[in-house]
Write a protein that holds these residues in place. Structure first.
Motif, mmCIF file in Angstrom:
data_model
loop_
_atom_site.group_PDB
_atom_site.id
_atom_site.type_symbol
_atom_site.label_atom_id
_atom_site.label_comp_id
_atom_site.label_asym_id
_atom_site.label_seq_id
_atom_site.Cartn_x
_atom_site.Cartn_y
_atom_site.Cartn_z
ATOM 1 N N LYS A 104 0.863 -1.075 0.013
ATOM 2 C CA LYS A 104 -0.142 -0.006 0.032
ATOM 3 C C LYS A 104 0.757 1.070 0.123
ATOM 4 C CE LYS A 104 -3.887 2.189 2.352
ATOM 5 N NZ LYS A 104 -4.893 2.350 3.364
ATOM 6 N N PHE A 105 0.715 2.128 -1.086
ATOM 7 C CA PHE A 105 1.571 3.310 -1.160
ATOM 8 C C PHE A 105 0.613 4.560 -0.491
ATOM 9 C CE2 PHE A 105 2.955 0.790 -4.397
ATOM 10 C CZ PHE A 105 4.252 1.117 -4.610
ATOM 11 N N GLY A 106 1.435 5.204 0.363
ATOM 12 C CA GLY A 106 0.664 6.427 1.400
ATOM 13 C C GLY A 106 0.059 7.587 0.364
ATOM 14 N N ASP A 107 -0.802 8.171 0.656
ATOM 15 C CA ASP A 107 -1.225 9.472 0.113
ATOM 16 C C ASP A 107 -0.105 10.484 0.305
ATOM 17 O OD1 ASP A 107 -1.499 10.051 2.810
ATOM 18 O OD2 ASP A 107 -3.553 10.751 2.619
ATOM 19 N N GLU A 108 0.179 11.447 -0.820
ATOM 20 C CA GLU A 108 1.010 12.330 -0.933
ATOM 21 C C GLU A 108 0.379 13.810 -1.047
ATOM 22 O OE1 GLU A 108 3.963 11.659 -0.165
ATOM 23 O OE2 GLU A 108 4.236 9.517 -0.522
ATOM 24 N N MET A 109 1.095 14.652 -0.749
ATOM 25 C CA MET A 109 0.615 16.428 -0.997
ATOM 26 C C MET A 109 1.915 16.967 -1.517
ATOM 27 S SD MET A 109 -1.751 18.534 -0.700
ATOM 28 C CE MET A 109 -2.923 17.963 0.794
ATOM 29 N N LEU A 110 1.883 17.363 -2.724
ATOM 30 C CA LEU A 110 2.748 18.223 -3.230
ATOM 31 C C LEU A 110 2.658 19.385 -3.363
ATOM 32 C CD1 LEU A 110 3.626 15.244 -4.015
ATOM 33 C CD2 LEU A 110 4.487 15.939 -6.108
ATOM 34 N N ILE A 111 3.177 20.597 -2.949
ATOM 35 C CA ILE A 111 3.112 21.823 -2.794
ATOM 36 C C ILE A 111 4.162 22.768 -3.813
ATOM 37 C CG2 ILE A 111 2.993 23.691 -1.250
ATOM 38 C CD1 ILE A 111 1.079 21.495 -0.298
ATOM 39 N N ASP A 112 3.231 23.327 -4.448
ATOM 40 C CA ASP A 112 3.923 24.206 -5.409
ATOM 41 C C ASP A 112 3.732 25.870 -5.095
ATOM 42 O OD1 ASP A 112 4.214 22.063 -7.089
ATOM 43 O OD2 ASP A 112 2.705 22.461 -8.375
ATOM 44 N N LEU A 113 4.468 26.722 -5.270
ATOM 45 C CA LEU A 113 4.645 28.146 -4.722
ATOM 46 C C LEU A 113 5.484 28.809 -5.868
ATOM 47 C CD1 LEU A 113 3.702 30.030 -2.830
ATOM 48 C CD2 LEU A 113 6.233 29.795 -1.543
ATOM 49 N N GLU A 114 4.900 30.169 -6.235
ATOM 50 C CA GLU A 114 5.553 30.984 -7.309
ATOM 51 C C GLU A 114 4.966 32.361 -6.914
ATOM 52 O OE1 GLU A 114 3.166 31.399 -11.507
ATOM 53 O OE2 GLU A 114 3.843 29.374 -11.155
ATOM 54 N N ALA A 115 6.013 33.291 -7.275
ATOM 55 C CA ALA A 115 5.566 34.900 -7.074
ATOM 56 C C ALA A 115 5.871 35.774 -8.190
ATOM 57 C CB ALA A 115 6.400 35.088 -5.910
ATOM 58 N N SER A 116 5.427 36.554 -8.793
ATOM 59 C CA SER A 116 5.318 37.306 -9.831
ATOM 60 C C SER A 116 5.419 38.487 -9.776
ATOM 61 C CB SER A 116 4.190 36.992 -11.203
ATOM 62 O OG SER A 116 4.349 35.538 -11.216
ATOM 63 N N TYR A 117 6.217 39.586 -10.269
ATOM 64 C CA TYR A 117 6.203 40.887 -9.984
ATOM 65 C C TYR A 117 6.279 41.400 -11.705
ATOM 66 C CZ TYR A 117 7.967 45.599 -9.280
ATOM 67 O OH TYR A 117 7.964 46.998 -9.235
ATOM 68 N N GLN A 118 5.238 42.391 -11.931
ATOM 69 C CA GLN A 118 5.117 43.281 -13.213
ATOM 70 C C GLN A 118 6.051 44.381 -13.034
ATOM 71 O OE1 GLN A 118 2.556 42.020 -15.178
ATOM 72 N NE2 GLN A 118 3.454 43.123 -16.885
ATOM 73 N N ILE A 119 7.169 44.007 -13.594
ATOM 74 C CA ILE A 119 8.376 44.853 -13.869
ATOM 75 C C ILE A 119 7.881 46.397 -14.507
ATOM 76 C CG2 ILE A 119 10.831 45.487 -14.456
ATOM 77 C CD1 ILE A 119 11.162 42.391 -13.914
ATOM 78 N N THR A 120 7.266 46.264 -15.686
ATOM 79 C CA THR A 120 6.858 47.340 -16.429
ATOM 80 C C THR A 120 5.277 46.741 -16.902
ATOM 81 O OG1 THR A 120 7.651 46.287 -18.722
ATOM 82 C CG2 THR A 120 9.112 47.874 -17.139
ATOM 83 N N GLU A 121 4.689 47.646 -17.635
ATOM 84 C CA GLU A 121 3.401 47.217 -18.270
ATOM 85 C C GLU A 121 3.681 45.816 -19.289
ATOM 86 O OE1 GLU A 121 1.551 50.282 -20.248
ATOM 87 O OE2 GLU A 121 1.133 51.538 -18.514
#
Length: 884
Positions: free
Chosen positions: A817-834
């Protein structure tokens, strides 16, 4: 039981209205409003992408735009901004991240699946999901997966995300509306249609382990064609390095680090071996079996164009060209494993492949894919209000194989080390005509939309032969190829001659190299010989009708019927009824019932393959032969026949003024005569052995090198299955003092079971794994927060537990039996110019791995290579994008 009763009542109540819709087709009155609907849809999609109003969709309610909540069947609409929010370049991975009922695995050592990964929707394989581009069928890939269901579907990875405006995922059987293959659902990729502006993105990343570096460049540019047309072109280039998630090759029968397991006699010393084993690996100097993600690179170009000739006529065209290559490694061949053995040359001396590859070798398998397509068409409206769409399409996919760092054992010292085993080619041509007309029916709350059409399709599948050395049965495919020994163990005149010249030949010794038999063809993947090469083709006709209308202010109903006729399988009529009832302004219920039909493709009927599998540490050549051919027939196979399905859905929708939206859909798919590969049957050339009768069948059928084949299988209509499940989607967004925050939670529960094993050719292990080897629960929770020029996105990917077994026909299987898994993604964006945006982030930020496998691992492999849970670990990336 309660759910089934509710569904039955819904269908019974809706049936009279469906009949009324069918008979109403004789009253063609009123005018069509297709042009106005198209304009409204364009505006709605644009507004939805900006997060202003509810998303609109045409897939699922043919020819008329409806909101997602009012759709009679569950549909996911993924806008351009959502596609960009996922740090994958492969469209398969993007869909896997955003649609929980869509799954795709990374199989590093699985023949062609290394290059074209198998995907599923609602537990159904790729060939049971119809893929459309701009509403037109996408051609299939040339690869037929040689295991499992033998699926042959379109290669979604050839569609770059940079070319997409939206993706619509219809999670319901729709064969009556769109045709064969739409048993599990439909995925419609809508291409960008901008007449100005464009975008550019550069993305770089690698895994925490320091490997798997990936680089992606993508761009789109729109051009105006006069003042009435557009031409949008998109291009994408990706380059990914391999990963290695392995341990050193060490088994009871052979351990790289243990001199005691080394078969030193006749192979030199362990010290010689230890100094030279690194030559066995093409990518890793640490492991002889570097399990991991294969290397790949791809260039894709898509265009989409349209020109409005008049208020009643628009011309359009779109097409693509993709060149993709990938390279992976097969199992490590250690000295003395049946492939690297001493043989007697014509002069009586002994020879061994270690003279070419000291320490053994690991075959390198590569594929070059060339995929292209083109669609042209015209749509508009006649004076009587009839709108039309007439189109023609052509699609081709070709995969050319290369085997390197290997040998044709049967050729002995004359073997090359580079082979071209051949190519697979799939081609499709189709002409299609679709029509819609609105007409008024006094009893209905809206005009009745009558859609109808017809199509003709010609398709072919070809196995193109390889170079002769890749399939040649050399002299060492049989015992005593030079006639040195008599049957009584004495030497012939030729044998005495080489003995007189100093040969150590001993005909009385059954272990003398003169009796060694070696495998035929390029080891790992023999080439397609003239016997197995050839072209399979068929044509088909189809016609459909589709009626839909708001029967009352609260009730929408739709019914469709489709007839298809195949030159190789005859004809079939399928149908569907679906409806949506608004209980209140905020709550609704929807349901559908439909039948489906999927004819085995020419590729599934004609594909042949001999590949190497590891059994008990020994490489075993395993042959796949066409079910309708003489070889499989001699082994007991029956010709393939179509799969037929019955789909049921019952769903609930809720939307509130606060911005909260919820959908909950239950489904059941009964699939009859499901096609699948039988459990591998043993083959043995030893009289009295369990597989001896299978060997005789192969030999009598003229199979070259039958002596070296250790297993055989073929596709069959194996069993009936039932798939039951649930999709849950909720989203909520709100303004706050810190900006704007949105939440999306999607979850899927999916269970498969065999309801009738028709052939008995599935062993206990395969049956258990079919029902239990994939997580039944899958979920994605996404939080997106915007504040000024900053955007932060966090995503949790949940995979439920699952099981795997070992024991073949044992009464009591060993299980893990394989256990359940939780994979977390995280990202941040910055609009430098228009114009310019910078994004940094990581996938699987906590570097989570699935449980290590107890079965079907080893030989350096730690994790199950067919695991739905990714086993590459954490990945960080940075991306710069420009929109202009």
């Amino acid at each position: 039981m309660i759910k089934q009763k509710l569904l039955s009542r819904s269908i019974k109540k809706a049936l009279p209205y469906a009949i009324a819709l069918s008979y109403a087709s004789i009253a063609f009155i009123g005018q069509a409003h297709a042009e106005e609907e198209d304009d409204a849809l364009e505006a709605a999609v644009a507004a939805a992408a900006a997060g202003k109003i509810e998303k609109m969709v045409v897939t699922g309610s043919r020819g008329a735009a409806r909101s997602v909540k009012d759709s009679p069947v569950p549909v996911d609409v993924i806008a351009d901004d959502e596609l960009k929010s996922v740090s994958f370049s492969d469209t398969n991975d993007i869909l896997k991240t955003l649609v929980p009922s869509f799954s795709v695995t990374r199989e590093p050592l699985s023949d062609g699946a290394t290059f074209i990964r198998p995907a599923t929707l609602r537990g159904m394989d790729t060939d049971k999901t119809l893929v459309l581009v701009n509403g037109k069928r996408r051609h299939r890939a040339a690869l037929v997966q040689i295991g499992g269901s033998g699926s042959q579907g379109p290669d979604i990875s050839t569609i770059p995300s940079s070319a997409l405006k939206t993706v619509e995922v219809l999670r319901d059987g729709a064969a009556a509306q769109y045709g064969s293959d739409a048993i599990a659902g439909v995925i419609n990729f809508q291409l960008k249609d901008n007449s100005e502006g464009g975008s550019f993105t550069a993305d770089w990343g690698q895994f925490y382990e320091g490997d798997g570096e990936a680089f992606t460049l993508s761009a789109n540019k729109g051009f105006a064609l006069g003042d009435k047309g557009f031409f949008s072109i998109s291009a994408e280039y990706t380059d990914s390095d391999p990963t290695v998630r392995a341990q050193q090759y060490c088994e009871d029968y052979f351990c790289v680090t243990d001199p005691s397991t080394y078969p030193a006699e006749g192979f030199g010393s362990y010290d010689d071996y230890a100094q030279n084993w690194q030559s066995a690996s093409m990518t890793s100097k640490k492991y002889v079996q570097p399990w991991g993600q294969p290397s790949s690179d791809s260039t894709a170009i898509f265009y989409n164009a349209g020109y409005t000739v008049s208020n009643t006529l628009e011309l359009y065209s779109f097409g693509s060209y993709t060149d993709k290559s990938a390279s992976g490694l097969f199992y490590y061949r250690y000295p003395g494993n049946g492939t690297i053995e001493n043989i007697r040359l014509e002069d009586g001396s002994t020879w061994n492949a270690m003279e070419i590859f000291p320490g053994g070798f690991t075959p390198q398998f590569s594929g070059d894919i060339t995929d292209y397509s083109g669609v042209i068409g015209a749509r508009g409206m006649l004076q009587n209000g009839l709108s039309y769409d007439i189109s023609g399409r052509y699609g081709s996919d070709k995969i050319e194989y290369t085997m390197a760092n290997t040998i044709n054992p049967s050729m002995g010292d004359a073997t090359p080390t580079l082979f071209h085993p051949g190519a697979l080619i799939n081609k499709e041509k189709q002409v299609q005509a679709d029509f819609t007309l609105d007409f008024n029916v006094g009893a209905f709350a809206s005009p009745l939309l009558f859609a109808f059409g017809a199509s003709y399709m010609d398709e072919s599948y070809e196995l193109e032969g390889g170079d002769e050395a890749s399939y040649e049965a050399g002299p060492y495919s049989a015992v005593d190829p030079w006639g040195f020994c008599n049957a009584d163990g004495s030497a012939t005149a030729a044998g005495l001659g080489v003995i007189g010249n100093g040969s150590t030949l001993n005909c009385a010794d059954p272990d003398d190299p003169v009796y060694q038999v070696l495998g035929v063809g390029s080891n790992g993947f023999p080439g397609y010989s003239p016997m197995y090469s050839g072209k399979y083709s068929r044509d088909s006709y189809a016609a459909y009708v589709d009626f839909s209308a708001d029967v009352t202010e609260k009730l929408f109903l739709q019914t469709a019927f489709r007839w298809e006729d195949y030159s190789d399988f005859g004809s079939e009529l399928v149908g569907k009824i679906a409806g949506n009832y608004r209980l209140t302004d905020h709550f609704g219920v929807r349901a559908s019932y439909g039948t489906g039909f999927r004819a085995p493709t020419p590729g599934q009927q004609g594909t042949t393959n001999v590949s190497t599998r590891i059994t008990g540490g020994m490489p075993v050549a395993t042959g796949l032969f066409p079910a309708g051919g003489p070889i499989a027939g001699a082994l007991g196979a029956d010709p393939l026949k179509p799969e037929k399905s019955t789909n049921y859905t019952l769903g609930f929708t809720a939307d509130f003024d606060s911005g909260l939206g919820v959908t909950l859909d239950f489904y059941r798919i009964d699939l009859k005569d499901r096609m699948y590969a039988i459990s591998t049957m043993d083959v043995s050339a030893t009289p009295g052995a369990s597989g001896y009768d299978n060997y005789l069948a192969l030999s009598n059928a003229g199979v070259s090198g039958a002596e070296s084949i250790g297993g055989v299988f073929y596709f069959q209509n194996m069993f009936d299955t039932r798939t039951t499940g649930m999709d849950f989607v909720t989203n909520y967004g709100f303004d706050n003092a810190m900006g704007y925050t949105s939440f999306t939670l999607s979850a899927n529960y999916n269970k498969q079971e065999i309801t009738d094993d028709k052939t008995g050719a599935f062993n206990n292990e395969d049956a258990f794994d079919f029902e239990n080897s994939k997580p039944k629960w899958r979920g994605v929770f996404t939080v997106n927060h915007n504040i000024g020029d900053f955007t932060v996105t966090a995503r949790a990917n949940y995979y439920g537990s699952y099981q795997n077994s070992d024991g073949e026909d044992a009464e009591v299987l060993d299980k893990q039996k394989f256990g359940d898994e939780m994979l977390i993604d995280l990202e941040a964006s910055y609009q430098i110019t228009e114009v310019i945006k910078l994004t940094v982030g990581a996938r699987n930020i906590f570097d989570t791995y699935p449980d290590k496998g107890l079965f079907e691992t080893g030989q350096g492999r730690i994790y199950r290579d067919d695991s739905v849970v990714d086993w590459n670990g954490g990945y960080y990336f940075t991306r710069i994008s420009m929109d202009f």
